[in-house]
Design an enzyme around this catalytic site. Structure first.
Site, PDB file in Angstrom:
ATOM      1  N   ALA A  26       0.817  -1.215   0.000  1.00 11.95           N
ATOM      2  CA  ALA A  26       0.000   0.000   0.000  1.00 11.95           C
ATOM      3  C   ALA A  26       0.850   1.265   0.000  1.00 11.95           C
ATOM      4  O   ALA A  26       0.462   2.285  -0.563  1.00 11.95           O
ATOM      5  CB  ALA A  26      -0.955   0.013   1.192  1.00 11.95           C
ATOM      6  N   PRO A  88     -13.789   9.548   3.117  1.00 12.97           N
ATOM      7  CA  PRO A  88     -14.982   9.987   3.862  1.00 12.97           C
ATOM      8  C   PRO A  88     -15.790  11.055   3.119  1.00 12.97           C
ATOM      9  O   PRO A  88     -17.018  10.995   3.090  1.00 12.97           O
ATOM     10  CB  PRO A  88     -14.406  10.531   5.172  1.00 12.97           C
ATOM     11  N   GLN A  89     -15.116  12.017   2.493  1.00  8.89           N
ATOM     12  CA  GLN A  89     -15.823  13.055   1.747  1.00  8.89           C
ATOM     13  C   GLN A  89     -16.528  12.469   0.535  1.00  8.89           C
ATOM     14  O   GLN A  89     -17.651  12.854   0.203  1.00  8.89           O
ATOM     15  CB  GLN A  89     -14.856  14.167   1.296  1.00  8.89           C
ATOM     16  N   GLU A  90     -15.883  11.532  -0.148  1.00  5.88           N
ATOM     17  CA  GLU A  90     -16.502  10.892  -1.309  1.00  5.88           C
ATOM     18  C   GLU A  90     -17.735  10.103  -0.895  1.00  5.88           C
ATOM     19  O   GLU A  90     -18.769  10.146  -1.566  1.00  5.88           O
ATOM     20  CB  GLU A  90     -15.498   9.987  -2.011  1.00  5.88           C
ATOM     21  N   ARG A  91     -17.644   9.379   0.203  1.00 10.26           N
ATOM     22  CA  ARG A  91     -18.795   8.608   0.690  1.00 10.26           C
ATOM     23  C   ARG A  91     -19.932   9.525   1.089  1.00 10.26           C
ATOM     24  O   ARG A  91     -21.097   9.251   0.810  1.00 10.26           O
ATOM     25  CB  ARG A  91     -18.390   7.722   1.867  1.00 10.26           C
TER      26      ARG A  91
END
Length: 142
Positions: A26, A88-91
């Site tokens: 990752a 989080p913003q995309e969700r």
């Protein structure tokens, strides 16, 4: 490699998450903003799908796409961290949009199933599937 997504064919830039150091797992992912006309990208056919037939989407294939240093987004080998910071913003954005669509569909369904039968020649509300009272929703009164 067969992509698992499709994009509008009008897409000009694509954010590519590439393993620049595979041994780091990752930690070895870098983000690039790449032009969709870059050599190595090719568009597939429009997929068969349910709904949104009018959207101009197709699978985007990549084969030996070369990227330049100027196309790096953020820091090299920090792509996974960048994606996790934005998740989080995309969700939240997706959830907000989905709630708005669901609300509109509910309102249109209630109007269509209106027991007054104003918009259609026969009433559909006595039918078993729509005669049950929909669950409470704060934006409407039944």
């Amino acid at each position: 490699m067969d992509p698992k997504f499709s994009l509008p064919k009008a897409t000009r830039r694509i954010i590519v998450a590439a393993r620049t150091s595979p041994e780091k797992r990752a930690s070895g992912i870098t983000l690039f903003a790449v032009e969709s006309v870059t050599s190595g990208f090719s568009w597939g056919r429009k997929p068969d799908k349910v709904g949104q037939d009018q959207s101009d989407t197709a699978k985007l294939f990549s084969d030996n796409v070369r990227v330049m240093d100027a196309e790096v987004l953020g820091e090299v080998e920090s792509g996974f961290i960048h994606m996790m910071q934005q998740l989080p913003q995309e969700r939240l954005s997706a959830a907000s949009s989905n709630v708005a669509h669901a609300k509109q569909i509910l309102l249109e369904t209630i109007e269509y199933a209106n027991p007054k039968g104003i918009r259609i020649s026969h009433r559909i509300s006595p039918a078993q599937q729509v005669s049950a009272r929909p669950s409470h929703h704060p934006d409407r009164s039944c």
